[in-house]
Design an enzyme around this catalytic site. Structure first.
Site, mmCIF file in Angstrom:
data_model
loop_
_atom_site.group_PDB
_atom_site.id
_atom_site.type_symbol
_atom_site.label_atom_id
_atom_site.label_comp_id
_atom_site.label_asym_id
_atom_site.label_seq_id
_atom_site.Cartn_x
_atom_site.Cartn_y
_atom_site.Cartn_z
ATOM 1 N N CYS A 91 -16.402 2.668 37.877
ATOM 2 C CA CYS A 91 -16.674 3.694 38.864
ATOM 3 C C CYS A 91 -17.341 4.837 38.454
ATOM 4 C CB CYS A 91 -15.562 4.007 39.994
ATOM 5 S SG CYS A 91 -16.053 5.132 41.286
ATOM 6 N N HIS A 133 -16.353 -2.280 46.986
ATOM 7 C CA HIS A 133 -16.108 -1.115 46.163
ATOM 8 C C HIS A 133 -16.657 -0.128 46.928
ATOM 9 C CE1 HIS A 133 -15.580 1.102 42.278
ATOM 10 N NE2 HIS A 133 -16.404 2.052 42.890
ATOM 11 N N HIS A 137 -15.520 3.348 49.310
ATOM 12 C CA HIS A 137 -15.619 4.630 48.982
ATOM 13 C C HIS A 137 -16.066 5.601 50.428
ATOM 14 C CE1 HIS A 137 -15.793 5.759 44.766
ATOM 15 N NE2 HIS A 137 -16.594 4.717 44.622
#
Ligand code: NI
Length: 167
Positions: A91, A133, A137
């Site tokens: 990330c 992913h 967020h």
């Protein structure tokens, strides 16, 4: 276009929940353009608006080798998921940390493009993991938060050390 600064874990702003986009206007398209430029410059394969401190449901992703297949997802939803991915992920908000967390191997998702048109598509492998992913967020969740307490404590300590060094 502009390169935006990326929030670094454990910044509390990474835990804000993004609101759905309601206006598909030039302001949105300029955010998308800036996010794409920021992602390519990093370089990374995905970026959520949350990471650049804009709390709206916008994601950019490009897992192609030539970086010529930009995917823009506004207000994304997962319609279906199957299988279990074993890919490691990283990330831009947590540099140098890579690990596997529970993700579907294949997904079907629905989203709007930057002009407000709805589309539905399937993804698998890296792209599927990337979308899950980035969608996390938007919900205020960073991938390391799936890891054990011990790992998270180590990562947070390491990040703070890096950030002190950078100041
Ligand atoms: Ni990320």
């Amino acid at each position: 276009m502009a390169i935006l600064s990326i929030l670094q874990y454990p910044d509390p702003r990474l835990h804000k929940v993004a609101a759905p986009v309601t206006a598909f206007d030039d302001r949105l398209r300029s955010l998308v353009a800036d996010m794409a430029e920021t992602m390519y410059a990093a370089p990374g394969v995905g970026l959520a608006a949350t990471q650049v401190d804009r709390h709206v449901q916008v994601i950019v992703a490009d897992v192609s080798e030539k970086h010529d297949r930009l995917l823009v997802l506004v207000n994304p939803q997962i319609v279906e998921g199957s299988g279990v991915s074993t890919l490691e992920e990283g990330c831009l908000s947590v540099p140098d940390i890579y690990d596997t967390v529970p993700r579907y191997e294949r997904i079907r998702f629905r989203a709007c493009d930057a002009r407000g048109a709805t589309f539905e598509q399937e993804a698998q492998g890296l792209l599927a993991v990337c979308i899950q992913h980035e969608m996390d967020h938007l919900k205020g969740r960073v991938f390391v938060e799936y890891l054990s307490r011990l790992k998270q404590t180590r990562i947070a300590a390491r990040m703070r050390k890096q950030q002190r060094r950078a100041m």
